[in-house]
Write an enzyme that holds these catalytic residues in place. Structure first.
Site, PDB file in Angstrom:
ATOM      1  N   SER A 179       0.780  -1.492   0.049  1.00  0.00           N
ATOM      2  CA  SER A 179       0.112   0.240  -0.128  1.00  0.00           C
ATOM      3  C   SER A 179       0.930   0.929   0.134  1.00  0.00           C
ATOM      4  O   SER A 179       1.511   1.983  -0.576  1.00  0.00           O
ATOM      5  CB  SER A 179      -0.974   0.116   1.007  1.00  0.00           C
ATOM      6  OG  SER A 179      -2.058   0.999   1.127  1.00  0.00           O
ATOM      7  N   ASP A 276      -9.574  -4.170  -5.086  1.00  0.00           N
ATOM      8  CA  ASP A 276      -8.766  -2.331  -4.550  1.00  0.00           C
ATOM      9  C   ASP A 276      -9.392  -1.639  -5.382  1.00  0.00           C
ATOM     10  O   ASP A 276      -9.011  -1.526  -6.127  1.00  0.00           O
ATOM     11  CB  ASP A 276      -7.451  -3.349  -4.321  1.00  0.00           C
ATOM     12  CG  ASP A 276      -6.890  -2.273  -3.700  1.00  0.00           C
ATOM     13  OD1 ASP A 276      -6.800  -1.125  -2.979  1.00  0.00           O
ATOM     14  OD2 ASP A 276      -5.453  -2.390  -4.014  1.00  0.00           O
ATOM     15  N   HIS A 306      -8.044  -4.619  -1.213  1.00  0.00           N
ATOM     16  CA  HIS A 306      -6.858  -4.215  -0.391  1.00  0.00           C
ATOM     17  C   HIS A 306      -6.593  -4.942   0.863  1.00  0.00           C
ATOM     18  O   HIS A 306      -7.806  -4.588   2.086  1.00  0.00           O
ATOM     19  CB  HIS A 306      -7.094  -2.278  -0.443  1.00  0.00           C
ATOM     20  CG  HIS A 306      -6.060  -1.593  -0.132  1.00  0.00           C
ATOM     21  ND1 HIS A 306      -4.959  -1.037  -1.152  1.00  0.00           N
ATOM     22  CD2 HIS A 306      -5.759  -0.829   0.993  1.00  0.00           C
ATOM     23  CE1 HIS A 306      -3.818  -0.720  -0.289  1.00  0.00           C
ATOM     24  NE2 HIS A 306      -4.928  -0.718   0.761  1.00  0.00           N
TER      25      HIS A 306
END
Length: 337
Positions: A179, A276, A306
């Protein structure tokens, strides 16, 4: 050579994502467990409350706490002050300078720390058979962009300079992260190329690679805007803290996708999740790396959300993704390459 920026690129449309995707049964189970817990969404919490909740959630769902041969908390020196690091060395690692992954944790540049990703780092060190050095970079809102990138670049330089002391091989290094940490790892790979460091690969796990206002136009940001945990509201929660000045979003250290010249970057493993919001920008980044002649391996998980790399306790796809990462590291960090 680093570039000042590129025009907004055409957003990719992936054939695999034309029809609506659905979360797997295990993901739905995860959602149910969160709902049963009664825990409020991070957007309803203060920054400190969100950080604490994130660490607690990682302890529940993050997978096994694998024993290491050694775990040492050390400190790198950066231009803005000390940068805490955590150095993992797994059992079974041959004596002498070891191959190493330099890891940047996720958490929207706001939450996340060495403890929230301790289990992930242990699992990667164990399965990949390499040392892992995790970076505890400065976070927003106390330290907005580009402070986190400044720290990661400084830590990378310090680690290379102190490789002999750390008993790691400066010729067998990789960068990686999830991320926000995926974004920071892309930044580190660019900085490593420009500094002439022998970086073997970059592991980009659903990276937040484009943080300009125009990034809201990516189809996945629209299609998955309400898919937990990284909803549009959650992204705005993070970005409002991280980017109080929108102008900085076009800095390559904040949005690595603006870099014009990608030739010469180290090989990449790009992991994406079909549900995501960040899916499409990661795909576009992989496309641009390939167009520049960089060796790219892609692994998409269509029914995943995610953050799934942090859910080894409940998702079999997490184990699969960790195995893919470990295999990539073993191959790329091998001495003969």
């Amino acid at each position: 050579m680093l570039a000042k920026g590129i025009p907004n690129a055409k957003r990719p449309t992936m054939d695999e994502d034309i029809s609506p995707l659905q979360p797997t049964d295990e993901v739905l189970k995860f959602f149910a467990l969160l709902q049963e817990s009664g825990a409020p969404p991070f957007t309803d919490l203060s920054i400190e409350e969100a950080r604490t909740a994130y660490r607690e959630q990682s302890g529940i769902f993050g997978g096994p706490l694998i024993e290491m041969a050694t775990v040492a908390n050390i400190v790198a020196q950066g231009s803005a002050g000390p940068i805490p690091l955590r150095h993992y060395r797994p059992h079974g690692l041959a004596s002498g300078p070891a191959p190493a992954l330099i890891y940047s944790h996720g958490g929207g540049w706001v939450i996340g720390d060495l403890d929230s990703h301790d289990r992930i780092c242990r699992q990667l060190a164990h399965h990949a058979g390499c040392a892992v050095v995790a970076i505890d970079y400065r976070r927003a809102p106390e330290h907005p962009a580009p402070a986190s990138s400044v720290d990661v670049i400084a830590a990378l330089r310090w680690i290379v300079a102190h490789a002999s002391t750390l008993d790691i091989d400066p010729e067998r290094l990789a960068v990686g992260g999830d991320s926000a940490g995926g974004c920071l790892s892309a930044v580190a790979a660019i900085a490593a190329r420009d500094a002439g460091f022998a970086m073997r690969c970059q592991i980009l796990i659903y990276p937040g690679i484009d943080n300009r206002n125009s990034a809201w136009d990516y189809p996945s940001r629209i299609r998955n805007a309400d898919m937990p945990p990284l909803t549009r509201a959650m992204m705005e929660y993070f970005l409002n803290a991280y980017l109080p000045d929108d102008m900085i979003a076009s800095d390559w250290r904040v949005s690595p996708i603006v870099v014009e010249e990608m030739a010469g970057l180290c090989p990449a493993l790009v992991i994406t999740a079909g549900l995501d919001v960040l899916h499409d920008e990661a795909v576009l980044y992989a496309d641009r790396l390939e167009q520049a002649g960089v060796d790219v391996v892609r692994r998409n998980f269509p029914g995943m959300i995610h953050g799934f790399i942090e859910l080894a306790t409940i998702l079999p796809e997490t184990i699969e993704a960790l195995d893919v990462i470990a295999l990539t590291l073993r191959q790329r960090l091998a001495g003969h390459i």
